[in-house]
Design a protein around this motif. Sequence first.
Motif, PDB file in Angstrom:
ATOM      1  N   HIS A 451     -10.221  -3.129  -2.266  1.00 26.78           N
ATOM      2  CA  HIS A 451     -12.104  -3.473  -2.041  1.00 26.78           C
ATOM      3  C   HIS A 451     -12.206  -2.177  -0.437  1.00 26.78           C
ATOM      4  O   HIS A 451     -11.966  -3.310   0.409  1.00 26.78           O
ATOM      5  N   ALA A 452     -11.387  -0.942  -1.128  1.00 30.38           N
ATOM      6  CA  ALA A 452     -12.227  -0.085   0.284  1.00 30.38           C
ATOM      7  C   ALA A 452     -12.218   1.528  -0.430  1.00 30.38           C
ATOM      8  O   ALA A 452     -13.138   0.896  -1.239  1.00 30.38           O
ATOM      9  N   MET A 453     -12.504   2.245   0.617  1.00 28.81           N
ATOM     10  CA  MET A 453     -13.246   3.510   0.405  1.00 28.81           C
ATOM     11  C   MET A 453     -12.848   4.673   0.711  1.00 28.81           C
ATOM     12  O   MET A 453     -12.681   4.633   1.980  1.00 28.81           O
ATOM     13  N   TYR A 454     -12.179   5.750   0.053  1.00 30.60           N
ATOM     14  CA  TYR A 454     -12.225   6.675   0.281  1.00 30.60           C
ATOM     15  C   TYR A 454     -13.667   7.455   1.062  1.00 30.60           C
ATOM     16  O   TYR A 454     -14.490   6.346   0.359  1.00 30.60           O
ATOM     17  N   GLY A 455     -13.916   8.385   1.934  1.00 30.88           N
ATOM     18  CA  GLY A 455     -14.902   9.090   2.059  1.00 30.88           C
ATOM     19  C   GLY A 455     -14.420  10.069   3.313  1.00 30.88           C
ATOM     20  O   GLY A 455     -13.822  10.476   3.452  1.00 30.88           O
ATOM     21  N   GLN A 456     -15.733  10.270   3.505  1.00 32.49           N
ATOM     22  CA  GLN A 456     -15.411  11.552   4.807  1.00 32.49           C
ATOM     23  C   GLN A 456     -15.166  11.617   5.913  1.00 32.49           C
ATOM     24  O   GLN A 456     -15.699  11.432   6.707  1.00 32.49           O
ATOM     25  N   THR A 457     -14.169  11.054   5.572  1.00 28.66           N
ATOM     26  CA  THR A 457     -13.363  11.106   7.197  1.00 28.66           C
ATOM     27  C   THR A 457     -11.693  12.102   7.177  1.00 28.66           C
ATOM     28  O   THR A 457     -11.725  12.258   5.879  1.00 28.66           O
ATOM     29  N   PHE A 458     -11.811  12.403   7.767  1.00 30.17           N
ATOM     30  CA  PHE A 458     -10.196  13.347   8.282  1.00 30.17           C
ATOM     31  C   PHE A 458      -8.544  12.676   7.809  1.00 30.17           C
ATOM     32  O   PHE A 458      -8.614  11.044   7.922  1.00 30.17           O
TER      33      PHE A 458
END
Length: 667
Positions: A451-458
Amino acid sequence: MSKHRRKLTSEDILNLEVFSDPQFTPDGQAFTYVSTTINDKKDYQSQLFYQSLNDNNAIPWTFDNDKNTHLRFSPDGKRAVFQSTRSGLPQLWLINTDGGEAQQLTTFKHGATNPTWTKDGQFILFSALLENDDDIHNQQEMTKEEKQKIKSAKQEHPLVVNRLKYKSDAKGFHDNKKTQIIRMNIQDGSVTQLTQADTDYAFQDISPDGKTVLIAANLNDEADQELSNDLYLLDIATQKMNKLTTKNGSYQQASFSPDGSKIACFGHDFAYKGATLTELYIFDCQSLEQTCLSTNWNFQLGDAMIGDTRLGTSETGPTWNQDGSTIFFIATREGATELHQIELTANHQVLYSDDNHVFGFTYDVVNDQLILGISTPTDPCNFYLLNEDLSLSQLTNGNKTVKDQIAFEKPETLWIKTEDNVEIQGWLIRPYHFTEGKKYPMILEIHGGPHAMYGQTFFFELQLLAAQGYVVLYTNPRGSHGYDQHFVDACRMDYGGGDYHDVMQAVNHAVQMYSFIDKDRLGVTGGSYGGFMTNWIVGHTNCFKAAVTQRSISNWLSFYGVSDIGYFFTEWEHGLNLLDDPSKLWEISPLKYAADVETPLLILHGENDYRCPIEQGEQLFITLKHLKKEVEFVRFPEANHELSRSGKPNMRIERLNHICRWFEKYV
């Protein structure tokens, strides 16, 4: 991508600067922040910087090789307190903001952390680890020799365990020390211990009148069996503790309104166990009435973004505005984090959203303005002023040299509809110096959590694989945060089911959509839950040429008893405990399918990982090796579950090199 920039290498992680913890000065004319860098491959150092809003020149306030963090200004802005490891352990130091040397305030035996001023500037409240019989008036930090003597003495005696919660990945084996709240009179240096019970107290806030401390703790008789924690109001004068929360749940990041009449906090009631979306609550300090402002929302509050370069903490809310009518907070949605505000009248507004990672913010109560900390896939971190028209003005230019010299690739967003009509979000990064018409191998990355998230970060690891010539695919399969409650809960009781099909359908989608992907040269890797899924994948398909499993789970039967979270996580995620139905846990254990593994597998694991203990990797390695499979096991000394994010810098580089080596050899 600029063609003249060179490709990224694993050693470049040594050159990154990571910003955190922005803090407005009391007059709102400037701000401070923490910059964390790596010191000679061995350790991290954190320095405090001051910058006026009128220019772009950041002035260093600390210069040594230690960790200087958590700076907080006195209400009049003339002084600031911060914590520093310059004496050995984190202790509190006081500095005049117009210059001069810092003065050490504490010499607590086990350190002092997280200082906060009272509104009148007379006191500082902080946290300290204490044993039951410790005298806070006679505290001296131990010398290296004294610490070594105690360490040696422990090795001469067995560890007697009589608690369920006797270890954790962050702390290792627990002892009798508990976190207590201390108040210091800044004029004479006298200290008062505000909390006493044999439990850990988490300081939340001090009331505007300085009379009441807001604390999070579990004071129940069955605390060793529970994961809940409550909010308490501690009257300093009478030492009376009033319980604020009434439901079984987890509450944190609580703060008083400017007039002290209300409290805002994040929390939830474990309705969906570890997959429960966080809510925003308001408590009335007189009636103790509780109101949920987020009843009709269906997204995660706070920052659930996963990355591997986020060092240091930052405010994510809830934060009150100057008159107590509005609350600011970060929200996690569809691979991005945003800045939101909610009025007590329930009028909700998104203040900033631009498909990137808002990792923290600070609010200026004088001028009613905000500074945001933002990371993007091609920019590790910078600070921005949020203008009245909700546009941004950049304040810092972090990692300029790195960004000028090295190519970072911008990901493309994908939406994949699965066979059972679930929409899965993902991203694809093209390789360094991508050339049309050329075929490229692809690596699938799977995040932990679940329950976490990949996304638009470095994300350094993803960029490194692209620099090595791979297409990089990463997704948020069912169970990930950033989506509605049903989606976040959808992988529970179904590990290796819908979540497995999600990532595999994402691979098929990418291969069909992008002709430059070589479908015969695919690799897969992931850590923690992503390590479990990597193990599961290689036991159920041979479509990948190579796999790297990191800090993984291979056997749910043993995980139950060896992990610091196993005894509750197994029930939360699978709906049963070890003795309920061992056969079911074995059915979803990747180890059961070891004989079916044909994919060359590299196993990476930290020796001191208590979250997914190294025996999980060891069982898998021995089984595969005994079966004469292509497998290799790399054990990282003194590394815990956070190896990839905050482990020793040289070990982080070794880990990245092993990943690249394995894929280069087999993919």
